[in-house]
Design an enzyme around this catalytic site. Sequence first.
Site, PDB file in Angstrom:
ATOM      1  N   ARG A 146      39.600  48.351  47.993  1.00  0.00           N
ATOM      2  CA  ARG A 146      38.781  48.182  49.212  1.00  0.00           C
ATOM      3  C   ARG A 146      39.661  48.306  50.447  1.00  0.00           C
ATOM      4  NH1 ARG A 146      38.153  41.851  50.360  1.00  0.00           N
ATOM      5  NH2 ARG A 146      39.968  41.122  49.214  1.00  0.00           N
ATOM      6  N   LYS A 178      41.535  47.059  55.561  1.00  0.00           N
ATOM      7  CA  LYS A 178      40.934  46.384  54.404  1.00  0.00           C
ATOM      8  C   LYS A 178      39.438  46.209  54.643  1.00  0.00           C
ATOM      9  CE  LYS A 178      42.160  41.989  52.310  1.00  0.00           C
ATOM     10  NZ  LYS A 178      43.370  41.203  52.077  1.00  0.00           N
ATOM     11  N   GLY A 206      34.060  47.531  47.567  1.00  0.00           N
ATOM     12  CA  GLY A 206      35.001  48.138  48.509  1.00  0.00           C
ATOM     13  C   GLY A 206      34.968  47.526  49.901  1.00  0.00           C
ATOM     14  N   ARG A 257      45.706  46.066  59.293  1.00  0.00           N
ATOM     15  CA  ARG A 257      46.956  45.321  59.134  1.00  0.00           C
ATOM     16  C   ARG A 257      48.153  46.247  59.335  1.00  0.00           C
ATOM     17  NH1 ARG A 257      46.515  42.509  53.342  1.00  0.00           N
ATOM     18  NH2 ARG A 257      46.190  44.631  52.587  1.00  0.00           N
ATOM     19  N   ASP A 306      51.061  41.810  42.404  1.00  0.00           N
ATOM     20  CA  ASP A 306      50.493  42.806  43.325  1.00  0.00           C
ATOM     21  C   ASP A 306      50.371  42.254  44.746  1.00  0.00           C
ATOM     22  OD1 ASP A 306      48.508  41.289  41.702  1.00  0.00           O
ATOM     23  OD2 ASP A 306      47.103  42.083  43.168  1.00  0.00           O
ATOM     24  N   ASN A 307      50.617  40.967  44.902  1.00  0.00           N
ATOM     25  CA  ASN A 307      50.577  40.369  46.237  1.00  0.00           C
ATOM     26  C   ASN A 307      51.973  39.973  46.701  1.00  0.00           C
ATOM     27  OD1 ASN A 307      47.805  40.670  46.310  1.00  0.00           O
ATOM     28  ND2 ASN A 307      47.409  38.600  45.563  1.00  0.00           N
TER      29      ASN A 307
HETATM   30  P1  AMP Z   1      43.132  40.794  46.109  1.00  0.00           P
HETATM   31  O1  AMP Z   1      42.529  39.593  45.491  1.00  0.00           O
HETATM   32  O2  AMP Z   1      42.588  41.112  47.471  1.00  0.00           O
HETATM   33  O3  AMP Z   1      44.620  40.808  46.057  1.00  0.00           O
HETATM   34  O4  AMP Z   1      42.626  42.019  45.202  1.00  0.00           O
HETATM   35  C1  AMP Z   1      42.944  42.194  43.857  1.00  0.00           C
HETATM   36  C2  AMP Z   1      42.388  43.506  43.379  1.00  0.00           C
HETATM   37  O5  AMP Z   1      40.960  43.502  43.419  1.00  0.00           O
HETATM   38  C3  AMP Z   1      42.814  44.713  44.187  1.00  0.00           C
HETATM   39  O6  AMP Z   1      42.943  45.796  43.308  1.00  0.00           O
HETATM   40  C4  AMP Z   1      41.667  44.890  45.129  1.00  0.00           C
HETATM   41  O7  AMP Z   1      41.585  46.196  45.630  1.00  0.00           O
HETATM   42  C5  AMP Z   1      40.485  44.559  44.239  1.00  0.00           C
HETATM   43  N1  AMP Z   1      39.335  44.103  45.020  1.00  0.00           N
HETATM   44  C6  AMP Z   1      39.166  42.914  45.614  1.00  0.00           C
HETATM   45  N2  AMP Z   1      37.986  42.843  46.247  1.00  0.00           N
HETATM   46  C7  AMP Z   1      37.361  44.031  46.065  1.00  0.00           C
HETATM   47  C8  AMP Z   1      36.117  44.583  46.478  1.00  0.00           C
HETATM   48  N3  AMP Z   1      35.240  43.898  47.222  1.00  0.00           N
HETATM   49  N4  AMP Z   1      35.836  45.844  46.084  1.00  0.00           N
HETATM   50  C9  AMP Z   1      36.694  46.552  45.338  1.00  0.00           C
HETATM   51  N5  AMP Z   1      37.878  46.091  44.921  1.00  0.00           N
HETATM   52  C10 AMP Z   1      38.225  44.844  45.268  1.00  0.00           C
HETATM   53 MG    MG Z   2      46.063  41.813  46.803  1.00  0.00          MG
END
Ligand code: AMP
Ligand code: MG
Length: 491
Positions: free
Chosen positions: A90, A110, A123, A173, A249-250
């Site tokens: 996303r 984002k 997304g 960002r 990944d973070n």
């Molecule tokens: P995050 O928790 O933001 O670090 O995201 C972890 C993973 O989930 C990443 O691959 C993000 O791109 C995916 N992700 C989180 N929220 C969404 C969303 N609303 N739509 C698509 N992918 C998402």
């Molecule tokens: Mg992340």
Amino acid sequence: MKSNPFTNSYFGLGRGFYQSIKPTPVQNPELIISNRVLSDELGLADTALSSSAGAAVFAGNHVPEGAQPLAMAYSGHQFGHFNPDLGDGRALLLGQIHNPDGLSFDIHMKGTGQTAFSRNGDGRAALGPVLREYLVSEAMARLGVPTTRALAAVTTGEEVAREQLLPGGIITRVAASFVRIGTFEYFLARGDTAALTRLADYVIENQYPHLKQVENPYPALLDAVIEGQASLIAHWMQLGFIHGVMNTDNMSIACETIDYGPCAFMDHYAHDRVYSSIDHHGRYAYNNQPNIGLWNLSRFAECLLHLIDADTGTAVEMARDRLEGFISSYQGHWLTGMRAKLGLKSGLEQDRALVEELFAIMASSNADFTLTFFRLSMLDMDASKDDAILAMFDHAASLTQWLDKWRQRLRQEDSDSDERKARMRAVNPVYIPRNHLIEAAIRAAEDHGDFSVFHALHEVLQQPYDLQPGKEAWMQPPQPDEVVHKTFCGT
Ligand code: AMP
Ligand code: MG
């Protein structure tokens, strides 16, 4: 954004690294806020930020010239479990801008719509988490902590479906890099050593160019990231910051705080404090952050093994030596930072015990993390101003005894009291983005379309170390009915 053209060096890495894709336009974008100070630092044109053109750019409806938007591929260990297929589901990397000093910054949005990595997600981002990231990342920057920055936030005029329908938002960002440990893991999982080499060389070229001169730059790259993360996590600990979701990944290869999800600054001190609603076992609890940092760095080291030495045994040995340095480096940074918080200039053996004793008293006395250190930095060498801090502690007598020790320790150094207080004030903030304040800002915006609380809080957090007249309410811990016990990713 005319003033300073975009490029996108990541594009050159090749198709396996990303999906080339444009943001999905939104219905009715409106600019909530743009970051003039940051845009000046980046050399962006003023007009782009405030005009409707700015709203269109920061909503993804208009892609600026030179930008080549792409969704980065990455994997990651989430709560210890490997997920090979994450990636920007996303979010999009628009490209880089070079500031007037020639430094390169990644510009990333984002909430821009679905990509090949979206899996079942829409997304999009909800407005609440966008406001949260804007407030906390900018506060971190002002507190002096390496972090991704917030350049702008918009509402989309569309709703996103979570547990309920919520207003949508997009945040833009800025970071030195959006490459994560998980980006390396993506190629390790696919056994693609050529891509791993290209990625490591890309990171060295862009983030650690001084390593190009080193005979074997790859162990040096590992060293640099270990050192950067040790320093970063020590910084978090000194401010009571809990990232909340330290998945690989973070974790940024540029060693900035990245991905503000269920993060929180603690109010009352507890060493094992957890806020994240999904962290059931406290993996990412406050006191576990250094251990998790090391765990994540070990995953990074695994990705570099074949580059470190052709002989696996030698490579493992070299990586292990370096990883072992993490804890001592972290502890060094932590103790240096904690001494500064207590106003100490010199380092003595006994200082660690002095700090730990204070934390133990804070824990048993329900003392607020930030206010304890702030009030400490207002104290004189005699007890004449001790009342305010003593009133914060359930067991004031324990603190009185500790203050005696602290003052004895201060007397061992030759420092003027006013000068010492000024040094302490420079590292002990008055204002932090407290959970209940963020919550109030989000509630007003989401429920009533009222951004005044958000703007007021953002304003106060621009100068976190200065006592601002009339802003006393913003420094207070929550009332019992305002306490936020759980924070959410909001994804
Ligand atoms: P995050 O928790 O933001 O670090 O995201 C972890 C993973 O989930 C990443 O691959 C993000 O791109 C995916 N992700 C989180 N929220 C969404 C969303 N609303 N739509 C698509 N992918 C998402
Ligand atoms: Mg992340």
